[in-house]
Structure formats: C-alpha cells, structure tokens
Scaffold this motif. Structure first.
Motif, mmCIF file in Angstrom:
data_model
loop_
_atom_site.group_PDB
_atom_site.id
_atom_site.type_symbol
_atom_site.label_atom_id
_atom_site.label_comp_id
_atom_site.label_asym_id
_atom_site.label_seq_id
_atom_site.Cartn_x
_atom_site.Cartn_y
_atom_site.Cartn_z
ATOM 1 N N LYS A 159 29.293 15.545 11.508
ATOM 2 C CA LYS A 159 30.651 15.196 11.617
ATOM 3 C C LYS A 159 31.495 16.405 11.685
ATOM 4 C CE LYS A 159 34.025 12.039 10.167
ATOM 5 N NZ LYS A 159 34.556 11.403 8.869
ATOM 6 N N THR A 160 31.015 17.209 10.737
ATOM 7 C CA THR A 160 31.753 18.548 10.397
ATOM 8 C C THR A 160 31.655 19.530 11.809
ATOM 9 O OG1 THR A 160 31.624 18.473 8.138
ATOM 10 C CG2 THR A 160 32.232 20.594 9.058
ATOM 11 N N LEU A 161 30.272 19.426 12.286
ATOM 12 C CA LEU A 161 30.209 20.261 13.454
ATOM 13 C C LEU A 161 30.974 19.550 14.776
ATOM 14 C CD1 LEU A 161 26.436 20.767 13.352
ATOM 15 C CD2 LEU A 161 28.106 22.649 13.315
ATOM 16 N N HIS A 162 31.123 18.571 14.883
ATOM 17 C CA HIS A 162 32.004 17.920 15.931
ATOM 18 C C HIS A 162 33.558 18.466 15.547
ATOM 19 C CE1 HIS A 162 28.763 15.299 17.060
ATOM 20 N NE2 HIS A 162 29.188 15.638 18.265
ATOM 21 N N TRP A 163 33.970 18.440 14.413
ATOM 22 C CA TRP A 163 35.331 19.060 14.088
ATOM 23 C C TRP A 163 35.283 20.435 14.294
ATOM 24 C CZ3 TRP A 163 35.927 22.460 9.993
ATOM 25 C CH2 TRP A 163 37.206 22.837 9.648
ATOM 26 N N MET A 164 34.553 21.198 14.244
ATOM 27 C CA MET A 164 34.436 22.352 14.541
ATOM 28 C C MET A 164 34.605 22.633 15.962
ATOM 29 S SD MET A 164 31.727 23.734 11.525
ATOM 30 C CE MET A 164 31.518 25.362 12.372
ATOM 31 N N GLU A 165 33.735 21.738 16.891
ATOM 32 C CA GLU A 165 33.905 21.926 18.028
ATOM 33 C C GLU A 165 35.454 21.973 18.620
ATOM 34 O OE1 GLU A 165 31.630 22.801 20.236
ATOM 35 O OE2 GLU A 165 32.630 22.177 22.339
ATOM 36 N N GLU A 166 36.189 21.117 18.110
ATOM 37 C CA GLU A 166 37.628 20.720 18.209
ATOM 38 C C GLU A 166 38.436 22.044 18.091
ATOM 39 O OE1 GLU A 166 39.822 17.259 17.423
ATOM 40 O OE2 GLU A 166 37.750 16.121 17.167
#
Lengths: 208, 208
Positions: free
Chosen positions: B143-150
């Motif tokens: 989930k954090t990787l997806h937030w980092m993507e944004e």
C-alpha cells in the motif's frame, strides 16, 4: 496554523502540549475530526494525511505536516524558547534517539495493545485486529517502563536533565496507559515520580 | 566515530549511505556485530543499545546514539553539504514527515514481514513471531508503494525535488524488499524508476 485532531487522544495531546510549552497554543486553531465516527478514514481527511491518523498540522500556506515527531520538530523550530529538540548536533541526536525509543517502546506499544487486544475504537474503525500482537506489545511497553526506570535513576528527564520532546512523547504514553488501566509497575518509583512531574507542568493544564 | 553494525543489513545501510553522501565514510570505523549469531542480544551490546538492534553510533567522547533517524540527523548536522534533513523549519518538517512515513509504512513493514512471516534470522534470534502480523505488514508495504507512486508523479524524490534522508530510508526499504522477493508492483513505474535512481548514486557503491 491549524491542527486537525481529536481532543483527549494521546497523539493530539503531544501537539497541544508542545504548542503550550512554546507559547503558541492560543495562536493555533484546532479542527475536530470525529475519529470514533471514522472521519479520519474518509477521503477528505485522507487527502490531508494518507496515513489516516490525527493530528495533522496545516500551515498558513496550505502545507500539511503529519507524523507527531515532524510536527513537534516544526513547532520547536519556529519559536526559540524553551528549546525542546536540542541545540547542538549531539543534543539533537540524543533527544531524537530517546524520543523514538519512548515512542516505539511505550506510546506506540500501548496504542497497539489498545487497538489490537481490546475493542479499541470499535468494529467500524478497527479494520484489522491481532490480539496476540496487542498482548506482545503490552509486554514491550512494560519492558520499556523498566528501562525508563534505569534511565531516570541518573537524570530528571528521559533525554537528560532538561525537558524535551522525548518527555512529551512519554507524557502521551502515560495518558494512554492510564486509559487502558496499565499501571506503572511498583518497582518503578522513578517512573511514577517522573509521570507526576510531567503531568504537573502548566502546559498540560493549558492543553487540556 | 565508530558504527556498530552488520554489513549488508538494511538499517546499517542507511548509516553507510548517509556517511558516504556527507563525505564521512572513510573517517568512520565500522565494528561488526554478529546479529545472525545473536550477539546483539548479549549484555555487552545491550549496554550500548538496550533496544538490541544495529546500527549504533559511538562518538569519540563515548556518547552512544541508536535509532537510525537520530543517527542520520547527527551525521547531517556535523557537516554541511549536501543537506539531507532540510534547512528551514518547513523543509525539516516535510522531510521528517516523509522519512517517518517511508520508515513505518515501507522499511519497517517489510522488516516485520521478514521477522514474523518468514523464518527471519532463525529460531535462536527470532524470540517472538506472529505470522498473521507479518502478512498484514506486507500488505501495508505494498500500500505504501502505491502511495509513493502518487507522490513521485509530481517530484523526483520522496520529500520534494532534492535527495534527503527520506530517500535513504526508501533505499533501505528497496534493499530489504529485494531480499524478501517483494517486487515493485507493475503499476508503479515511478517507484521503479526512483529505486533505480537511488541505487545508482555513488554513495551506494561506496557504502557497499
């Protein structure tokens, strides 16, 4: 400055006390977020803090700062006295170290016990619970109190002989421990005296 | 300065990279602690860090600094360039916030997966394991990787357009993720490019 928070919760209390210590309390607007009602999990709040927790500091230019250690760092830097995060590189490192040890080992551990091994904020808010993890973290909190007892044999505050952000984190831990009926162990008299010393600070009365 | 560490482990890598970024790598003595052999749990090491983990920085006057965020803060403060923790109160707060989000949401989450949901460092070292917790933390890391993507859609580094300690924490997270075979999700191309950009820094080669 605005602080999005839930009054009475331990992490928001860290920011209230830090603001009061720095004489900035009355200059701050507090915005209520209904955490037990789940408002911290709604998209409007998640846009302010994707981690979905309070408190969040909003600066006048709209910059959003979450994570308590970052917020207290900011509050300490914008005004001079009293110093809460240290002045020299060495003082700053010791305070940051002790703040993190008290946060991970005591405050966050008590929070994990509350959220995982008790009903916490209820089934609508607690999206994942792991009772065994919560009980393990309670053990960690008690172990940390014993470590704090040793530290406080030689100094008045957790990062030395001056009050610092590490003590504000400990104070929030004592509030949370009281809420979940975790008593300070009887063989930790220095911790018990320290907790009373912290709670008696004028900033705590102003923040309440 | 001395650093007690285990070369190749993610958290010690944070200190090695920070030292290399600041041009202090060759002035530092590295002391090997046999973590897989359990030396970090023995009284001699616990006297240096009661939390029982590496790395620990020992200053020339004997002061002991543990907790990576405190050590990198110290390393950044003792020498000027390049700046890794921010110069203004606002820059410092944003970097501290992002560092903590990457640490809690990615690096520490991957570490929890490794220590709880895999054999970790083996039965002599892993004193408590909770597989369900480990799997929950793996979900958190993704989930954090997806937030980092944004975040990385609008900026080159995790705390803005300059490299900072928050990126050093992310780098350690990428190392750990590689070790536990956690791939960067295919729909996170910005994160994948960012990870390669970090790994290509000269400090990473010097720290290896």
């Amino acid at each position: 400055m605005k602080v999005y928070e839930f009054k009475g919760f331990p992490n928001p209390a860290r920011i209230r006390v830090a603001l009061a210590e720095k004489g900035l309390f009355n200059e701050t607007e507090f915005v209520h977020i209904d955490v037990p009602g789940g408002d911290h999990l709604k998209s409007e709040f998640l846009a302010k803090n994707p981690s979905g927790n309070v408190p969040v500091l909003e600066l006048d230019d709209g910059t959003l700062i979450s994570e308590c250690s970052a917020i207290t760092e900011y509050i300490d830097q914008i005004d001079g006295e009293p110093d809460l995060t240290g002045r020299t590189a060495q003082e700053r490192a010791v305070i940051a170290m002790m703040q993190r040890k008290v946060e991970a080992g005591f405050l966050d551990a008590v929070a994990a016990f509350f959220h995982h091994a008790t009903p916490g904020l209820g089934p609508n808010v607690e999206q994942y619970q792991n009772e065994d993890w919560g009980r393990n973290q309670l053990e960690k909190a008690v172990k940390t109190l014993h470590w704090m007892e040793e530290v406080l044999q030689n100094q008045d505050y957790i990062a030395g002989n001056s009050f610092s952000v590490a003590d504000i984190t400990a104070l929030a831990g004592f509030f949370f421990a009281g809420f979940v009926d975790l008593d300070i162990p009887e063989n930790c008299p220095n911790v018990a005296a320290y907790a009373e010393r912290l709670k008696a600070r004028p900033s705590v009365a102003q923040a309440a």
